[in-house]
Design an enzyme around this catalytic site. Structure first.
Site, PDB file in Angstrom:
ATOM      1  N   PRO A 113       0.816  -1.204   0.000  1.00 55.98           N
ATOM      2  CA  PRO A 113       0.000   0.000   0.000  1.00 55.98           C
ATOM      3  C   PRO A 113       0.857   1.265   0.000  1.00 55.98           C
ATOM      4  CG  PRO A 113      -0.811  -1.558   1.631  1.00 55.98           C
ATOM      5  CD  PRO A 113       0.514  -2.076   1.141  1.00 55.98           C
ATOM      6  N   GLY A 120       2.294   4.638   1.163  1.00 52.03           N
ATOM      7  CA  GLY A 120       2.517   5.145   2.508  1.00 52.03           C
ATOM      8  C   GLY A 120       3.179   4.147   3.436  1.00 52.03           C
ATOM      9  N   CYS A 121       3.253   2.880   3.046  1.00 51.08           N
ATOM     10  CA  CYS A 121       3.946   1.885   3.878  1.00 51.08           C
ATOM     11  C   CYS A 121       5.434   1.963   3.592  1.00 51.08           C
ATOM     12  CB  CYS A 121       3.471   0.471   3.574  1.00 51.08           C
ATOM     13  SG  CYS A 121       1.861   0.070   4.232  1.00 51.08           S
ATOM     14  N   ILE A 122       6.232   1.900   4.658  1.00 49.81           N
ATOM     15  CA  ILE A 122       7.679   1.921   4.461  1.00 49.81           C
ATOM     16  C   ILE A 122       8.257   0.535   4.586  1.00 49.81           C
ATOM     17  CG2 ILE A 122       8.027   4.306   5.123  1.00 49.81           C
ATOM     18  CD1 ILE A 122       8.745   3.294   7.922  1.00 49.81           C
TER      19      ILE A 122
END
Length: 105
Positions: free
Chosen positions: A101, A103-105
């Protein structure tokens, strides 16, 4: 592009192991993907999140963030972290066979 094999099927993945072709995923692959993430057994609550992730990806082109998951999936943020301790959105996306997704790091 790298590939990974799940349920005797080779599927293309990115450098982090996320599916690049989500349509190649099957529910039979989910157990193996979950075990790779340290989750031995998928409960019905896991499946609620996994199916929600796939539905959101189909509708919006990306998986939901943890915040959206907690507000709209029917599973609280606290429970999400119990189900997917290594990071709910990222881990659930990997098990659901969708790209990481935004925004996921």
């Amino acid at each position: 592009m790298p590939t990974a094999t799940y349920d005797d099927t080779a599927v293309p993945v990115d450098d982090e192991g996320f599916f690049t072709e989500p349509d190649r995923w099957t529910e039979a692959m989910a157990g193996q993907l979950a075990r790779e993430q340290g989750i031995e057994d998928l409960t019905e609550r896991h499946w609620t999140v996994i199916r929600f992730m796939r539905s959101e990806y189909t509708a919006k082109g990306t998986g939901p963030t943890v915040r959206v998951l907690g507000k709209t999936s029917g599973v609280s943020v606290k429970e999400l972290y119990q189900l997917f301790p290594k990071g709910p959105a990222k881990t659930a996306a990997k098990i659901a066979g969708i790209p990481k997704p935004r925004g996921c790091i």
